[in-house]
Design a protein around this motif. Structure first.
Motif, PDB file in Angstrom:
ATOM      1  N   GLY A 271       3.461   7.015  -8.888  1.00 54.32           N
ATOM      2  CA  GLY A 271       2.439   8.045  -8.989  1.00 54.32           C
ATOM      3  C   GLY A 271       2.859   9.432  -8.560  1.00 54.32           C
TER       4      GLY A 271
ATOM      5  N   GLU B   8       4.797   2.669  -5.160  1.00 59.84           N
ATOM      6  CA  GLU B   8       4.245   3.928  -4.654  1.00 59.84           C
ATOM      7  C   GLU B   8       4.924   5.145  -5.257  1.00 59.84           C
ATOM      8  OE1 GLU B   8       3.312   2.955  -0.100  1.00 59.84           O
ATOM      9  OE2 GLU B   8       5.132   2.006  -0.868  1.00 59.84           O
TER      10      GLU B   8
ATOM     11  N   ARG C 271      -3.002   6.052  -6.439  1.00 60.71           N
ATOM     12  CA  ARG C 271      -1.862   6.097  -5.515  1.00 60.71           C
ATOM     13  C   ARG C 271      -2.222   5.442  -4.179  1.00 60.71           C
ATOM     14  NH1 ARG C 271      -0.828  11.091  -6.079  1.00 60.71           N
ATOM     15  NH2 ARG C 271      -1.667  11.965  -4.152  1.00 60.71           N
TER      16      ARG C 271
END
Length: 986
Positions: free
Chosen positions: A881, A878, A515
């Motif tokens: 995750g 983003e 991440r």
């Protein structure tokens, strides 16, 4: 006419310029290079032997998937934009020659360069056997007086492990060998060259190009300084570097390095020395990738002439040069000469390798494809059958190489009017591909999966939909394969959410690392115009390599633990059990439809699936010509975006699609559409609603059957939802947070990617939504102003059942290129779908499409965009995750959030795919820019229906849209028609 050299060549493989991202072979190769997929593109010297590296065994199983991905079956991947003309596979190997120069290529079949140089420098230790890892010595020996013996043992071990294709085992030994030699000889000693190249070859073979490149550059630098630029070791190093540059997509610099290597060899050895043949072949392969077929042919011809003049030349290498030249000749339209070259190659291969060698089967296949193109069907049939027998005896009936042969044979049978035989061939080929997907996809990074699916799925889908799916007897078997392939990419992303439920600390740590890397990538993507292409590319490549290494590590962990395996092994009967009475799934596909004369044309088709126990279970529907349908969709969207009533264009569009509604069983009340390609940008809920308020059918949308199956399976497991739902409401976001401006002065020479207008209406909207939630006694979490940061949103989303994000959305449109810093003065809509992207030279190397769409958060207008958590943009990359398993509905009250990169057979890669992959149950989003006031009003109506009246989300949206359009000021579809629900919305 398109012909491809080496291995199994296919006579039909669809592509559609401007419709899906599949191009001619050269374009396909660029896609492979763009994704840096570590396939067996051996533009190298094979020295008369078939490449051993990354071969599959007789059952089609592969070794290290990172090193092979397609396990040399990339040789059967080819995307051809001109079906049904011949397509003879890929240039898997370029002609080789015997001589002093070895392994001048992209990926060596074995590390012959390293092994040979080791034997020259240290003596050949292989005869005495190679010691085990434990016997190789300890770290303490590295600096001992016997360090040379330690280095010899390490290098010998590496060479043997590479011969056995044991890359993972060889890597630590190769690293240690480099450490030992550099420590004791110093960094510039010429004897270090072989050891450094061994390590570089291993890393390159594993797809770790960013790590391999500085090693190749280092060895080249040592060779130039200590041996001179004309020494053949220097030439080898230069060729190795050129091959890596080709894999990285840097074709221009690769060409320059090959040319320098060629010039050095000519000067040192003369114009007709045998080692030049390998360099010429490599350069020819590169020129062919660039589309310069005439120059490539010249290189191959010269290479062949050199080999022909040397009695010691390998006939197999000479045949390879002819094979590759034939591919380029067909590109140039010289079919007769290409056929002549292939027949000469066949004679050479049979004489040197025997009649049963795989390379002989490959050439028989290639000749068969050309003979078929010339109308010699019986001759083509005999050649194909003979080639198939060779491959089946050598590799078994289930090997991936059989796919191209079976498809070629199926195409021939189809053209002969033997449709049942053709269907059988197509189904057998597709079954092999399906088993391959089961083995290989769970072990790859996201970009590698996208490349593999893109290279295989469109062609197999087109063949099945053209043949077996139109026959009620073979439809269930064909569709059982098709629906498993659709949505594979989103399913792969979803495994991260599933892994969070395992509660393994080590897995969690790796996912946190992933991440963090994704956040850095997302922020860095927006810095292109700030730092310049070279700096940007270097950092982007490093971060991408780091991300993909983590993805592969996690993939192996998921596979070993069976995480997410249920959906991977999904079959049609199991899926139908998840459907409810009165439901029908309409699964849409874009495909290239073949007629009996192998003429093709792009169409949309659909499979209608009903619940278990209903008959017939699944049926095929031909929707119509793709160009016509997409033109109607585009015309309607243009009418809507210009503020028109769009009644006429909608009437035309809905008429072309109404066959889908008419074809569902009479008792159907719910239709779930799984769209494809351009039809992913259609608000399908309107097909039953717009203009027909009395319709009894409700239409919702889900991106794939896989996605619906996962949602239904998880529905009963969401026991962790709170008794009092939590609602995240974000609006009135301060995009200028952190920006310091002097009155009337420019912020800085360093500007953001685009400047956003504040949205005052979004604060009012957020207040209204929060008030409705509080009225229902929900727990409301508010984020606004400077507090609506990326970090705050990311931290809050996993804890809520409902999320409403009112902001700007962005999507960097790939349809045109231009200045990415385009400003939007005075815009009161919530969309910034720019008709711009990175410049073309940098764009095609992009492996991270999920960074190109997202949401603006606090600080988006900072004068210096920062990466990571401080960035003012929350991208789809983003969101992947996050753990959104608790979330029943995530509303993206921002324009064009439904857009993204439409990948044929895989849905829309963007916000919608990322959010669904993260575990959310449904998403409400828009497909085009919507006025701020209309958005606020529609959201109020929607939540009143959803929360106060307890209406299902699909029906709540329907009623809200109907209510909004009763207002004369908002009656036109621009104000209300863009909104769609995706997911299981009942």
């Amino acid at each position: 006419m398109h012909i491809r050299s080496t291995t199994l060549l296919r006579s039909f493989c669809p592509a559609r310029t401007g419709k899906i991202e599949l191009k001619q072979f050269k374009g396909c190769m660029e896609e492979v290079l763009r994704y840096k997929l570590p396939m067996l593109l051996v533009l190298a010297l094979s020295f008369g032997s078939a490449p051993a590296f990354a071969q599959t065994d007789a059952s089609g199983r592969v070794g290290d998937p990172r090193a092979v991905c397609e396990a040399a079956s990339c040789s059967t991947i080819c995307i051809d934009s001109c079906p049904p003309e011949p397509n003879l596979g890929q240039r898997t190997r370029v002609c080789a020659s015997s001589g002093e120069v070895t392994s001048l290529g992209m990926i060596s079949s074995t590390n012959k360069f390293g092994a040979r140089i080791c034997s020259q420098m240290y003596g050949d230790n292989s005869a005495a056997g190679v010691e085990t890892v434990q016997e190789a010595g300890t770290k303490a020996e590295d600096a001992s007086p016997n360090w040379e013996a330690v280095a010899d043992r390490l290098n010998a071990q590496v060479a043997e492990l590479l011969e056995k294709q044991c890359l993972d085992e060889a890597l630590p030994l190769a690293r240690r060998a480099v450490d030992v030699t550099l420590k004791n000889r110093g960094p510039e000693h010429p004897d270090n060259i072989a050891t450094i190249n061994n390590l570089a070859w291993i890393l390159q073979s594993q797809g770790r190009y960013g790590e391999a490149r500085p090693l190749f550059e280092q060895s080249l630098g040592i060779a130039e300084k200590s041996l001179g630029q004309f020494h053949q070791t220097t030439v080898i190093c230069r060729n190795n570097l050129a091959g890596l540059l080709s894999l990285q997509g840097d074709l221009e610099n690769a060409r320059k390095e090959y040319a320098r290597a060629l010039a050095a060899s000519e000067k040192e050895l003369g114009p007709n020395a045998l080692p030049l043949a390998g360099i010429l072949s490599n350069l020819g392969g590169l020129l062919g990738m660039e589309g310069n077929s005439e120059a490539a042919i010249s290189m191959y011809r010269r290479a062949f002439a050199i080999m022909e003049s040397h009695p010691e030349s390998s006939p197999a290498d000479m045949a390879q040069a002819l094979n590759n030249a034939a591919a380029e000749l067909v590109d140039c339209g010289d079919t007769a000469q290409a056929l002549n070259y292939l027949e000469r190659a066949l004679q050479l291969r049979q004489g040197a390798l025997g009649a049963e060698h795989l390379d002989v089967g490959e050439t028989l296949n290639n000749i068969a494809v050309l003979e078929k193109a010339l109308g010699h069907l019986d001759k083509s049939s005999a050649l194909l059958e003979r080639a198939r027998e060779i491959y089946e005896r050598k590799e078994g009936p289930e090997h991936l190489d059989q796919v191209s042969l079976l498809n070629n044979l199926g195409d021939l049978r189809w053209q002969q009017g033997k449709e049942d035989a053709a269907k059988d061939c197509y189904l057998r080929a597709a079954t092999i591909v399906d088993r391959y997907f089961e083995r290989i996809l769970p072990t790859l990074s996201y970009a590698e999966q996208q490349a593999v699916l893109g290279s295989r799925v469109p062609a197999e889908t087109s063949r099945l939909l053209s043949s077996a799916c139109r026959d009620s007897k073979t439809l269930p078997k064909a569709y059982d394969l098709l629906f498993r392939w659709k949505g594979q990419l989103v399913q792969a992303m979803a495994r991260e959410s599933a892994a969070r439920l395992v509660g393994d600390r080590r897995l969690d740590q790796k996912m946190v690392q992933l991440r963090e890397v994704r956040a850095k990538l997302a922020g860095w993507y927006q810095e292109f115009f700030q730092v310049g292409p070279s700096v940007w590319k270097s950092t982007n490549d490093r971060l991408t390599a780091e991300k993909e290494e983590l993805e592969r590590d996690l993939s192996r962990e998921f596979l070993s633990r069976g995480i997410g395996s249920g959906a991977v092994l999904l079959d049609l009967d199991t899926f139908r059990k998840q459907l409810r009475v009165g439901e029908a799934v309409v699964d849409i596909y874009l495909y290239d439809a073949l007629d009996s004369r192998m003429r093709s044309g792009w169409r949309y088709g659909a499979i209608i699936v009903t619940a278990s126990g209903t008959s017939p279970g699944c049926t095929f529907v031909d929707i119509g010509d793709a160009d016509v349908i997409e033109h109607l969709l585009s015309a309607w969207r243009d009418d809507v975006s210009s503020g028109g009533c769009a009644e006429g264009s909608w009437r035309d569009l809905s008429a072309s699609l109404s066959i889908l509604v008419k074809s569902v069983p009479p008792a159907t009340t719910r239709v779930l559409i799984c769209p494809d390609a351009e039809l992913s940008r259609m608000p399908w809920n309107l097909l039953a609603e717009y203009g027909d308020s009395d319709s009894d059918i409700h239409i919702s949308q889900v991106d794939s059957c896989r996605e619906l199956f996962a949602l239904r399976c998880c529905a009963d497991k969401r026991s962790d939802r709170a008794a009092v739902p939590a609602v995240l409401v974000a609006g009135g976001i301060d995009f200028n947070a952190g920006v310091k401006m002097a009155a009337g002065a420019a912020v800085s020479n360093k500007q953001p990617l685009f400047r956003l207008e504040l949205l005052p209406g979004s604060l009012i909207e957020a207040d209204d939504v929060a008030a409705l939630a509080e009225k229902e006694h929900f727990r409301v979490l508010r984020l606004s102003g400077a507090g609506a940061t990326k970090a705050a949103i990311v931290a809050t989303l996993p804890a809520v059942e409902f999320a409403h994000l009112s902001t700007h959305g962005f999507f960097l449109d790939e349809s045109s290129l231009g200045d990415a810093r385009r400003y939007l003065p005075g815009s009161l809509s919530r969309g910034i779908a720019l008709q711009s992207r990175l410049p073309e030279g940098a764009l095609w190397q992009q492996r991270n499409p999920l960074v190109e769409s997202g949401l603006a958060v606090s600080g988006a207008n900072q004068n210096c965009l920062e990466s990571g958590e401080k960035s003012g943009y929350l991208t789809a990359e983003e969101l992947v995750g996050l753990n959104l398993q608790r979330c029943r509905l995530l509303t993206l009250s921002a324009c064009e959030t439904g857009r993204g990169k439409a990948v044929t057979g895989q849905g829309v890669l963007g916000l919608r795919s990322s959010i669904m992959a993260a575990g959310a149950h449904s998403i409400l989003m828009s497909l085009w820019k919507v006025p701020d006031a209309a958005t606020s009003r529609l959201m109020q109506y929607f939540y009143e229906e959803l929360w106060t009246k307890k209406t299902a989300a699909v029906e709540a949206l329907r009623r809200a849209q109907a209510r909004l359009r009763k207002d004369p000021s908002m009656a036109r579809p621009m104000s209300w028609a863009a909104w769609v629900l995706v997911g299981d919305c009942w």
